[in-house]
Design an enzyme around this catalytic site. Sequence first.
Site, PDB file in Angstrom:
ATOM      1  N   LYS A 193       0.858  -1.188   0.000  1.00  0.00           N
ATOM      2  CA  LYS A 193       0.000   0.000   0.000  1.00  0.00           C
ATOM      3  C   LYS A 193       0.894   1.237   0.000  1.00  0.00           C
ATOM      4  O   LYS A 193       1.622   1.477   0.952  1.00  0.00           O
ATOM      5  CB  LYS A 193      -0.896   0.030   1.239  1.00  0.00           C
ATOM      6  CG  LYS A 193      -1.807   1.235   1.218  1.00  0.00           C
ATOM      7  CD  LYS A 193      -2.310   1.631   2.585  1.00  0.00           C
ATOM      8  CE  LYS A 193      -2.954   2.998   2.516  1.00  0.00           C
ATOM      9  NZ  LYS A 193      -1.962   4.096   2.350  1.00  0.00           N
ATOM     10  N   GLU A 271      11.151   1.037   9.337  1.00  0.00           N
ATOM     11  CA  GLU A 271      12.049   2.183   9.161  1.00  0.00           C
ATOM     12  C   GLU A 271      11.231   3.404   9.580  1.00  0.00           C
ATOM     13  O   GLU A 271      10.338   3.834   8.859  1.00  0.00           O
ATOM     14  CB  GLU A 271      12.499   2.229   7.699  1.00  0.00           C
ATOM     15  CG  GLU A 271      13.760   3.025   7.498  1.00  0.00           C
ATOM     16  CD  GLU A 271      13.463   4.406   6.986  1.00  0.00           C
ATOM     17  OE1 GLU A 271      13.356   5.317   7.845  1.00  0.00           O
ATOM     18  OE2 GLU A 271      13.320   4.570   5.773  1.00  0.00           O
ATOM     19  N   GLU A 402      10.820  15.582  14.520  1.00  0.00           N
ATOM     20  CA  GLU A 402      11.228  15.853  13.138  1.00  0.00           C
ATOM     21  C   GLU A 402      10.418  17.028  12.608  1.00  0.00           C
ATOM     22  O   GLU A 402       9.185  16.988  12.636  1.00  0.00           O
ATOM     23  CB  GLU A 402      10.868  14.671  12.240  1.00  0.00           C
ATOM     24  CG  GLU A 402      11.704  13.446  12.392  1.00  0.00           C
ATOM     25  CD  GLU A 402      11.224  12.352  11.442  1.00  0.00           C
ATOM     26  OE1 GLU A 402      11.984  11.995  10.545  1.00  0.00           O
ATOM     27  OE2 GLU A 402      10.088  11.865  11.597  1.00  0.00           O
TER      28      GLU A 402
HETATM   29  C1  SIN Z   1      16.789   7.895   1.803  1.00  0.00           C
HETATM   30  O1  SIN Z   1      16.759   6.675   1.567  1.00  0.00           O
HETATM   31  O2  SIN Z   1      17.658   8.624   1.340  1.00  0.00           O
HETATM   32  C2  SIN Z   1      15.775   8.542   2.709  1.00  0.00           C
HETATM   33  C3  SIN Z   1      14.652   7.647   3.028  1.00  0.00           C
HETATM   34  C4  SIN Z   1      13.726   8.213   4.062  1.00  0.00           C
HETATM   35  O3  SIN Z   1      13.631   9.397   4.276  1.00  0.00           O
HETATM   36  O4  SIN Z   1      13.034   7.391   4.666  1.00  0.00           O
END
Ligand code: SIN
Length: 499
Positions: A193, A271, A402
């Site tokens: 998705k 991640e 962030e």
């Molecule tokens: C990247 O792979 O350069 C950044 C990936 C992300 O911001 O999750």
Amino acid sequence: MTIDPSTAAFDPLAGLVDRDLLHDLAFVDGQWVGADNGSTFRVDDPATGAEIASVPRMGGAETRRAIEAADRAFLSWRSMTAKQRARILRDWADLMRAHVEDLSLILTVEQGKPLAESRGEIEYAASFLEWFGEEGKRVYGDVIPTPIPGRRIVVLKQPIGVTAGITPWNFPAAMVTRKCAPALAAGNTMVLKPAEQTPLSALAICELAHRAGLPRGVFNVVTGSAEDAPSIGEEMTSNPTVRMLGFTGSTEVGKLLMRRCADSVKKISLELGGNAPFIVFEDADLGVAIDALQACKWRNAGQTCISANRILVQRGVIDEFAARLVEYARGLEVGTGTDEGSQIGPLIDKQGFEKVKAHVAGAIDGGAKVVTGGGPHKLGGLYFEPTVLTDVTPDMVMSCEETFGPVAGLIPFDTEEEAIAIANDTPYGLCAYFFTKDMATGWRVGEALEAGIVGLNTGFVSTEVAPFGGVKESGLGREGSYYAIEEWVETKYFTFAGL
Ligand code: SIN
């Protein structure tokens, strides 16, 4: 000039050479399909707010059927040799490269980043297909000397089965292939998705998968709006056929998915959010450090998980660093991603825009000084000025969360110990950067930083050959490199007796 959506009635995708890459249906079992009830949601161009497409609002039922399709495809896909699978992945990567201009245009129009960055992202996305296709040939097992006479012990690495992926809007192409490439190369199938803001890149990638000869059902994309995400996620995490979930997104959602996957003990690769420190020591080459911020602060208007979020500068050089950074920031070209000269595009949506505004306002309230920028850009809409703030402190909201915007806040420090303490004082640990010419400082600081990725004298760390991922609340598992393919296989201990 202020952009007025009502005057932006041109088609920003008019320049597409291959219009068959543009799909407004989901891709399930090798077919382009709509939602069961025919409903759709709109995809907007963040540069103008204008609608560019509407795609199916799918939910649990459609996701279940996609999982069933992936399950049907699994046995024959896993039975192919790794070399056969690699050939398809390689053709898929080559097709992405052959269509780089069209894919970049789609990506820029739905996401907002400058075309030059989109081209880089398409190459980055293709590199995962190519690299993992080859790596699939090296999923070796093991033979272990037996302690029991008449026995043999072997270790097999086998595909897991049906897997699921959920990808974010900030890298609408690369995060798709960073998940599906290792999964598929290892012999798994997948239902994915994409983020509701950016489904078109994922669907264009499906079109090329189809052209590359990927068998039906091996890779499926279901689309859904923000309101549909819970039912799609619920199906992915509760359906026992799904054996692994790969997710890129916020820590909050990652924790929720992790809790849900616990019920059927699925493998997970997460991640999640970051809060990257960027430390500049007095002996650093300041020009190198300023240039590095292009990759890890201004790229994608600051909307990456590895964006430098806390810029720590040793007191002796902070004034010079600030002056040079301000000069650089003022030179950045803000504009529509499709304008070739543009370096900073719009933010993704109103919510993201308001968050950036709130972080800057909070910092100013707490005593930070705006040296350049500081607010919405005169272009209007979702454009934010490249901003540099000084006198930022580690306890401000912009230092704790962030920002995901083009905002650089400078925090002064005096000693190495203090810089490390501030850098590590966060629940996150995705990426950290630091700048020094002294190799002893380099080793000490690199080892002390609590992060899954550390860049010394560089702001650019992204490559398919290295393990990408975080520690602490920034995630579990790694994407990219041979470490990642290990995430997408099961280890089987197989013993033979009576020999
Ligand atoms: C990247 O792979 O350069 C950044 C990936 C992300 O911001 O999750």
